[in-house]
Design a protein around this motif. Structure first.
Motif, PDB file in Angstrom:
ATOM      1  N   LEU A 135      -9.867 -25.508 -72.759  1.00 38.66           N
ATOM      2  CA  LEU A 135      -9.583 -26.893 -73.124  1.00 38.66           C
ATOM      3  C   LEU A 135      -8.087 -27.184 -73.088  1.00 38.66           C
ATOM      4  O   LEU A 135      -7.653 -28.274 -72.696  1.00 38.66           O
ATOM      5  CB  LEU A 135     -10.134 -27.190 -74.524  1.00 38.66           C
ATOM      6  CG  LEU A 135     -11.663 -27.278 -74.659  1.00 38.66           C
ATOM      7  CD1 LEU A 135     -12.064 -27.415 -76.121  1.00 38.66           C
ATOM      8  CD2 LEU A 135     -12.202 -28.463 -73.857  1.00 38.66           C
ATOM      9  N   ALA A 136      -7.281 -26.195 -73.499  1.00 35.26           N
ATOM     10  CA  ALA A 136      -5.828 -26.393 -73.559  1.00 35.26           C
ATOM     11  C   ALA A 136      -5.183 -26.349 -72.182  1.00 35.26           C
ATOM     12  O   ALA A 136      -4.273 -27.128 -71.884  1.00 35.26           O
ATOM     13  CB  ALA A 136      -5.201 -25.337 -74.467  1.00 35.26           C
ATOM     14  N   TRP A 137      -5.653 -25.442 -71.317  1.00 35.61           N
ATOM     15  CA  TRP A 137      -4.992 -25.208 -70.031  1.00 35.61           C
ATOM     16  C   TRP A 137      -5.791 -25.689 -68.830  1.00 35.61           C
ATOM     17  O   TRP A 137      -5.271 -25.722 -67.717  1.00 35.61           O
ATOM     18  CB  TRP A 137      -4.694 -23.713 -69.858  1.00 35.61           C
ATOM     19  CG  TRP A 137      -3.726 -23.175 -70.871  1.00 35.61           C
ATOM     20  CD1 TRP A 137      -2.960 -23.902 -71.745  1.00 35.61           C
ATOM     21  CD2 TRP A 137      -3.408 -21.802 -71.117  1.00 35.61           C
ATOM     22  NE1 TRP A 137      -2.191 -23.070 -72.519  1.00 35.61           N
ATOM     23  CE2 TRP A 137      -2.441 -21.769 -72.160  1.00 35.61           C
ATOM     24  CE3 TRP A 137      -3.845 -20.599 -70.568  1.00 35.61           C
ATOM     25  CZ2 TRP A 137      -1.912 -20.585 -72.650  1.00 35.61           C
ATOM     26  CZ3 TRP A 137      -3.317 -19.413 -71.057  1.00 35.61           C
ATOM     27  CH2 TRP A 137      -2.355 -19.407 -72.088  1.00 35.61           C
ATOM     28  N   GLY A 138      -7.054 -26.042 -69.039  1.00 34.81           N
ATOM     29  CA  GLY A 138      -7.881 -26.475 -67.930  1.00 34.81           C
ATOM     30  C   GLY A 138      -8.391 -25.300 -67.118  1.00 34.81           C
ATOM     31  O   GLY A 138      -8.220 -24.135 -67.482  1.00 34.81           O
ATOM     32  N   ASP A 139      -9.022 -25.604 -66.000  1.00 33.26           N
ATOM     33  CA  ASP A 139      -9.542 -24.568 -65.103  1.00 33.26           C
ATOM     34  C   ASP A 139      -8.370 -23.983 -64.331  1.00 33.26           C
ATOM     35  O   ASP A 139      -7.893 -24.557 -63.351  1.00 33.26           O
ATOM     36  CB  ASP A 139     -10.571 -25.170 -64.150  1.00 33.26           C
ATOM     37  CG  ASP A 139     -11.261 -24.102 -63.308  1.00 33.26           C
ATOM     38  OD1 ASP A 139     -10.955 -22.907 -63.507  1.00 33.26           O
ATOM     39  OD2 ASP A 139     -12.097 -24.460 -62.459  1.00 33.26           O
ATOM     40  N   THR A 140      -7.886 -22.833 -64.768  1.00 32.60           N
ATOM     41  CA  THR A 140      -6.639 -22.281 -64.245  1.00 32.60           C
ATOM     42  C   THR A 140      -6.739 -21.821 -62.798  1.00 32.60           C
ATOM     43  O   THR A 140      -5.782 -21.903 -62.043  1.00 32.60           O
ATOM     44  CB  THR A 140      -6.190 -21.093 -65.119  1.00 32.60           C
ATOM     45  OG1 THR A 140      -7.256 -20.131 -65.181  1.00 32.60           O
ATOM     46  CG2 THR A 140      -5.855 -21.563 -66.522  1.00 32.60           C
ATOM     47  N   GLY A 141      -7.883 -21.284 -62.397  1.00 37.57           N
ATOM     48  CA  GLY A 141      -8.051 -20.855 -61.016  1.00 37.57           C
ATOM     49  C   GLY A 141      -7.188 -19.680 -60.618  1.00 37.57           C
ATOM     50  O   GLY A 141      -6.880 -19.491 -59.443  1.00 37.57           O
ATOM     51  N   GLY A 142      -6.778 -18.873 -61.561  1.00 36.05           N
ATOM     52  CA  GLY A 142      -5.962 -17.692 -61.276  1.00 36.05           C
ATOM     53  C   GLY A 142      -6.157 -16.663 -62.365  1.00 36.05           C
ATOM     54  O   GLY A 142      -7.193 -16.639 -63.034  1.00 36.05           O
ATOM     55  N   SER A 143      -5.179 -15.809 -62.556  1.00 32.34           N
ATOM     56  CA  SER A 143      -5.278 -14.740 -63.546  1.00 32.34           C
ATOM     57  C   SER A 143      -4.585 -15.126 -64.851  1.00 32.34           C
ATOM     58  O   SER A 143      -3.478 -15.659 -64.840  1.00 32.34           O
ATOM     59  CB  SER A 143      -4.635 -13.453 -63.015  1.00 32.34           C
ATOM     60  OG  SER A 143      -5.342 -12.952 -61.901  1.00 32.34           O
ATOM     61  N   ILE A 144      -5.262 -14.846 -65.958  1.00 32.98           N
ATOM     62  CA  ILE A 144      -4.644 -14.965 -67.274  1.00 32.98           C
ATOM     63  C   ILE A 144      -4.298 -13.567 -67.752  1.00 32.98           C
ATOM     64  O   ILE A 144      -5.141 -12.673 -67.752  1.00 32.98           O
ATOM     65  CB  ILE A 144      -5.585 -15.662 -68.276  1.00 32.98           C
ATOM     66  CG1 ILE A 144      -5.724 -17.143 -67.918  1.00 32.98           C
ATOM     67  CG2 ILE A 144      -5.062 -15.512 -69.702  1.00 32.98           C
ATOM     68  CD1 ILE A 144      -6.610 -17.928 -68.862  1.00 32.98           C
ATOM     69  N   LEU A 145      -3.043 -13.381 -68.129  1.00 36.55           N
ATOM     70  CA  LEU A 145      -2.592 -12.095 -68.654  1.00 36.55           C
ATOM     71  C   LEU A 145      -2.695 -12.102 -70.169  1.00 36.55           C
ATOM     72  O   LEU A 145      -2.204 -13.028 -70.824  1.00 36.55           O
ATOM     73  CB  LEU A 145      -1.138 -11.831 -68.254  1.00 36.55           C
ATOM     74  CG  LEU A 145      -0.886 -10.934 -67.037  1.00 36.55           C
ATOM     75  CD1 LEU A 145      -1.535 -11.535 -65.803  1.00 36.55           C
ATOM     76  CD2 LEU A 145       0.604 -10.736 -66.810  1.00 36.55           C
TER      77      LEU A 145
ATOM     78  N   THR B 218     -12.323  -9.783 -82.484  1.00 40.29           N
ATOM     79  CA  THR B 218     -13.511  -9.271 -81.801  1.00 40.29           C
ATOM     80  C   THR B 218     -14.713 -10.201 -81.916  1.00 40.29           C
ATOM     81  O   THR B 218     -15.602 -10.183 -81.064  1.00 40.29           O
ATOM     82  CB  THR B 218     -13.897  -7.889 -82.364  1.00 40.29           C
ATOM     83  OG1 THR B 218     -14.021  -7.980 -83.794  1.00 40.29           O
ATOM     84  CG2 THR B 218     -12.839  -6.855 -82.016  1.00 40.29           C
ATOM     85  N   SER B 219     -14.748 -11.016 -82.953  1.00 36.38           N
ATOM     86  CA  SER B 219     -15.904 -11.900 -83.142  1.00 36.38           C
ATOM     87  C   SER B 219     -15.662 -13.317 -82.626  1.00 36.38           C
ATOM     88  O   SER B 219     -16.560 -14.158 -82.693  1.00 36.38           O
ATOM     89  CB  SER B 219     -16.275 -11.959 -84.630  1.00 36.38           C
ATOM     90  OG  SER B 219     -15.207 -12.487 -85.389  1.00 36.38           O
ATOM     91  N   SER B 220     -14.451 -13.590 -82.123  1.00 35.21           N
ATOM     92  CA  SER B 220     -14.147 -14.965 -81.719  1.00 35.21           C
ATOM     93  C   SER B 220     -13.614 -15.062 -80.291  1.00 35.21           C
ATOM     94  O   SER B 220     -13.002 -16.061 -79.931  1.00 35.21           O
ATOM     95  CB  SER B 220     -13.110 -15.573 -82.676  1.00 35.21           C
ATOM     96  OG  SER B 220     -11.858 -14.917 -82.549  1.00 35.21           O
ATOM     97  N   VAL B 221     -13.850 -14.036 -79.474  1.00 36.99           N
ATOM     98  CA  VAL B 221     -13.315 -14.035 -78.115  1.00 36.99           C
ATOM     99  C   VAL B 221     -13.865 -15.206 -77.305  1.00 36.99           C
ATOM    100  O   VAL B 221     -13.122 -15.912 -76.616  1.00 36.99           O
ATOM    101  CB  VAL B 221     -13.621 -12.700 -77.411  1.00 36.99           C
ATOM    102  CG1 VAL B 221     -13.253 -12.783 -75.933  1.00 36.99           C
ATOM    103  CG2 VAL B 221     -12.855 -11.563 -78.070  1.00 36.99           C
ATOM    104  N   ASP B 222     -15.171 -15.435 -77.388  1.00 39.44           N
ATOM    105  CA  ASP B 222     -15.775 -16.527 -76.617  1.00 39.44           C
ATOM    106  C   ASP B 222     -15.238 -17.882 -77.063  1.00 39.44           C
ATOM    107  O   ASP B 222     -14.972 -18.762 -76.232  1.00 39.44           O
ATOM    108  CB  ASP B 222     -17.297 -16.493 -76.757  1.00 39.44           C
ATOM    109  CG  ASP B 222     -17.913 -15.289 -76.060  1.00 39.44           C
ATOM    110  OD1 ASP B 222     -17.279 -14.772 -75.119  1.00 39.44           O
ATOM    111  OD2 ASP B 222     -19.018 -14.867 -76.460  1.00 39.44           O
ATOM    112  N   ASP B 223     -15.076 -18.054 -78.378  1.00 34.74           N
ATOM    113  CA  ASP B 223     -14.523 -19.313 -78.885  1.00 34.74           C
ATOM    114  C   ASP B 223     -13.094 -19.504 -78.388  1.00 34.74           C
ATOM    115  O   ASP B 223     -12.693 -20.614 -78.016  1.00 34.74           O
ATOM    116  CB  ASP B 223     -14.538 -19.326 -80.418  1.00 34.74           C
ATOM    117  CG  ASP B 223     -15.947 -19.409 -80.981  1.00 34.74           C
ATOM    118  OD1 ASP B 223     -16.849 -19.865 -80.246  1.00 34.74           O
ATOM    119  OD2 ASP B 223     -16.148 -19.022 -82.148  1.00 34.74           O
ATOM    120  N   ALA B 224     -12.320 -18.413 -78.385  1.00 36.61           N
ATOM    121  CA  ALA B 224     -10.934 -18.490 -77.922  1.00 36.61           C
ATOM    122  C   ALA B 224     -10.884 -18.840 -76.439  1.00 36.61           C
ATOM    123  O   ALA B 224     -10.038 -19.630 -76.006  1.00 36.61           O
ATOM    124  CB  ALA B 224     -10.220 -17.171 -78.187  1.00 36.61           C
TER     125      ALA B 224
END
Length: 258
Positions: free
Chosen positions: A89-99, A77-83
């Motif tokens: 950074l790991a996946w780039g600008d995905t441009g779709g939905s993350i599940l 709950t305290s690290s959502v923005d960091d995640a």
């Protein structure tokens, strides 16, 4: 909502929660099968865990991530923005939905997740299954959450979303449902034959399972790919009927033939 371009599995849908403290942590039933499917899905996949998780469980999750070529993220709950930044950074600008797939046992986490612009897939715990899902064999959804009763529903849920979005955007898609023994499926998947992500020529591959009602699964597909000999139980050699009538298939294959 766009096509699914990333899947994050919360540790609550990977690890068994009822493992005795003195024993090594174990996986939920069928979790290993799901991880194998996601590995070759052409969709980036990660495993997330809370900072408070025990060292042996974290170690197991990291080993799984290495084995299946997944990413590992710390998420609470305290690290959502960091995640979110780490995932970007790991996946780039995905441009779709993350599940984000999470157990309903972590309901207190849902309000924070709702601000992530992710699509939340909630795995109902044993005894909390919805009757309409159980009878229909498919997920229930509202504007921001999708509820599933069993972990093996996730691949078909991904295919449903991708098919729905592709058609809504005017793209022609053909969904190929397939069923075969695990070793054969693994061999094909390693060669990139069964991506859950839509291919350039509009194909979506959806694994069928006899563990769920077939009828709603078949409503999502256009073609069935299978090897019937994998489902032969016996052959009545003494019968005088046509050879095809002497073959006895498993109940699942009989349902598929109907």
């Amino acid at each position: 909502m766009g096509v699914v371009v990333g899947v994050i599995l919360d540790e609550s849908v990977v690890l068994a929660s009822d493992s005795p403290q003195h024993e090594n942590p174990s996986l939920l039933p069928l979790a290993d099968s799901l991880l194998r499917k996601l590995r070759h899905s052409k969709i980036p996949t990660g495993i997330s865990y809370d900072l408070g998780l025990s060292d042996d469980k974290v170690s197991l999750l990291k080993r799984l991530a290495t084995l299946y070529s997944f990413d590992c993220f710390i998420l609470n709950t305290s690290s959502v923005d960091d995640a979110k930044n780490e995932i970007m950074l790991a996946w780039g600008d995905t441009g779709g939905s993350i599940l984000y797939v999470v157990s309903d046992k972590k309901k207190k986490f849902f309000p924070k997740l709702s601000n992530c612009s992710w699509l939340i897939v909630v795995l109902r715990s044993l005894g909390q299954e919805s009757a309409d899902v159980t009878e229909g064999g498919s997920s229930c959804e509202n504007s921001s959450m999708i509820f599933i009763n069993k972990l093996e529903e996730l691949p078909s849920t991904i295919c449903h979303i991708n098919r729905k979005v592709s058609k809504a955007t005017g793209n022609s898609v053909v969904t190929v449902g397939y069923v075969m023994k695990p070793s054969r499926e693994e061999d094909f998947a390693k060669r990139g034959a069964f991506p859950l992500y839509p291919t350039q020529n509009g194909l979506i591959f959806m694994p069928l399972t006899f563990e769920l009602p077939l009828s709603p699964q078949l409503q999502e597909i256009d073609i069935v790919l299978h090897k019937a000999t994998d489902e032969i139980k016996s052959i009545e050699l003494k019968s005088r009927t046509n050879f095809s009538n002497r073959i006895v298939y498993t109940s699942g294959m009989q349902d598929l033939q109907r």
